[in-house]
Design an enzyme around this catalytic site. Structure first.
Site, PDB file in Angstrom:
ATOM      1  N   CYS A 114       4.658  -7.182  -6.900  1.00  0.00           N
ATOM      2  CA  CYS A 114       3.447  -6.485  -7.347  1.00  0.00           C
ATOM      3  C   CYS A 114       3.305  -6.752  -8.843  1.00  0.00           C
ATOM      4  O   CYS A 114       3.785  -7.777  -9.332  1.00  0.00           O
ATOM      5  CB  CYS A 114       3.507  -4.995  -7.009  1.00  0.00           C
TER       6      CYS A 114
ATOM      7  N   ARG B 179       4.340  -0.290  -6.010  1.00  0.00           N
ATOM      8  CA  ARG B 179       4.187  -0.895  -4.692  1.00  0.00           C
ATOM      9  C   ARG B 179       5.400  -1.709  -4.240  1.00  0.00           C
ATOM     10  O   ARG B 179       5.912  -1.509  -3.130  1.00  0.00           O
ATOM     11  CB  ARG B 179       2.927  -1.771  -4.671  1.00  0.00           C
TER      12      ARG B 179
ATOM     13  N   ASP C 119      -3.258  -1.053  -6.431  1.00  0.00           N
ATOM     14  CA  ASP C 119      -2.302  -0.309  -7.260  1.00  0.00           C
ATOM     15  C   ASP C 119      -2.712   1.167  -7.319  1.00  0.00           C
ATOM     16  O   ASP C 119      -3.847   1.481  -7.709  1.00  0.00           O
ATOM     17  CB  ASP C 119      -2.301  -0.916  -8.669  1.00  0.00           C
TER      18      ASP C 119
END
Length: 421
Positions: free
Chosen positions: A278, A284, A392
């Site tokens: 990520c 994440r 996100d």
């Protein structure tokens, strides 16, 4: 006796076409030599010390021609082997040699047939099509090289494995095929240029011991009744025989005989490494790492005998930042342990190279991976199998983190089951 040209005494250099990325040709000299063994007639041999393409071609041509009259000795990636035309009179003698060797010298002696010439990669891909992903991975990583792979043959491939393809030996062993892809350039050329199918066997010289010199191979073969008509010697001592590896239909592996590759090395090749990527490696991708570890621990997408390592990184990450409190809380809501997560780390070429598969959250992450290593394209994909990006949740309410964790878990479950299919 088959004559060896007397003019093969000059020194030459290796042209670029004579090199191999995985094996370095040692300079060698080709000159006539007789191998003398009590009870065995003198046998012509080519000693490999200095070479050019023309010298190598001459030596290989002599060896291939000699197959018409009996067995020849060839170097492999580990020890020396003997070869005979499968359709010639020497084939029965060679099978007898292997049978006697199994009884008297080493029960793991392997003989395999190379039926001729076709597209190497296509055949191997077909023969291995029924394997589990981890099994295909170990074949891809270890072969060509000093390994004989025993594996079940898919029914549609039953006839294809009897066809010829140069450089790879495939033995039809009833329900199994034995794949032996020799990397040694001289042996590979003999296999590909021989006029017909070849039967090839490493030459045992005693319990657990195989011929590490051409002379030893010729002597041992003659003692067991083989008519050796030519010796192709690369002038270097052999090491260990090929590792014999069985890949059952149910998955996993069995090391039938340790050789050049030890069992612990084989086990490492079975390992699968998954990398999640990520941006900052605090939301994440660490959630994905923890969820994947949890699912794999529960047996989701795990093949027999396979070890899976899960990693995560960020395209713009610093080093050592802990996962956000919201990410940890979202994992807790799923019953996933986050205590093993370490601090953040940036994405590097080394991590990309280490991974067998890379799952990214967005297309921008995909571009970042490929900017570091364009060749990673084949093993990099969006985590969501349907191609949706996972946004996100940074700075958003806690329930968004929980929703994101749920979406990540669903995607990973699908990916793991897909990889195990």
């Amino acid at each position: 006796m088959i004559p060896v040209p007397g003019n093969l005494t000059k020194e030459y250099t290796v042209s670029p076409s004579d090199t191999c990325s995985e094996y370095i040709w040692f300079a060698f000299e080709l000159r006539p030599r007789d191998v003398h063994t009590p009870g065995m007639r003198a046998t012509p041999a080519a000693i490999l010390r200095t070479m050019t393409a023309s010298q190598r071609s001459s030596a290989i041509s002599e060896a291939v021609t000699a197959l018409a009259g009996g067995c020849i000795v060839i170097p492999t990636d580990g020890v020396y082997a003997i070869a005979a035309l499968a359709g010639g009179g020497s084939a029965a003698a060679l099978r007898g040699v292997v049978d006697r060797a199994r009884r008297e010298r080493d029960p793991t002696a392997v003989a395999a047939a190379n039926p001729g010439s076709a597209d190497d990669d296509e055949i191997v891909a077909g023969v291995t099509s029924g394997l589990r992903p981890s099994q295909k991975r170990v074949v891809r990583r270890l072969s060509p090289g000093p390994v004989v792979v025993l594996l079940p043959v898919p029914d549609p491939m039953a006839n294809r494995v009897r066809e010829a393809f140069g450089g790879t030996i495939v033995a039809d062993r009833g329900p199994e095929a034995a794949i032996w892809r020799i990397r040694h350039p001289a042996a590979a050329r003999v296999l590909s240029e021989a006029r017909g199918s070849l039967l090839v066997a490493e030459m045992p010289v005693g319990p657990g011991r195989f011929a590490t010199s051409a002379d030893d191979a010729a002597r041992a073969a003659a003692e067991l009744g083989a008519d050796v008509t030519y010796v192709l010697d690369d002038g270097l001592p052999g090491s260990r025989p090929a590792t014999v590896l069985r890949l059952p239909a149910a998955g996993g592996y069995e090391v039938v005989r340790e050789g050049a590759y030890e069992e612990r090395f084989v086990a490492k090749q079975m390992q699968r490494t998954i990398l999640f990527v990520c941006s900052g490696n605090t939301c994440r991708s660490p959630m994905a790492e923890a969820i994947a570890d949890d699912l794999i621990g529960r047996g989701v997408g795990v093949a027999a005998g396979e070890k899976t390592v899960v990693l995560s990184a960020g395209t713009g990450a610093t080093t050592g930042a802990r996962p956000t409190r919201e990410a940890v809380a979202a994992l807790d809501s799923l019953g996933v342990d986050s205590s093993m997560l370490r601090g953040s780390r940036p994405l590097t070429r080394g991590l990309i190279a280490q991974a067998n598969v890379i799952y990214v959250m967005t297309t921008s992450h995909l571009r970042a991976v490929l900017s570091l290593d364009p060749e990673a394209d084949a093993k990099t994909a969006l985590l969501d199998p349907d191609g949706r990006e996972i946004d996100d949740p940074m700075g958003l309410p806690p329930h968004v983190y929980t929703q994101t964790a749920g979406a990540i878990k669903a995607a990973i479950e699908r990916r793991l089951r897909e990889a195990d299919a």
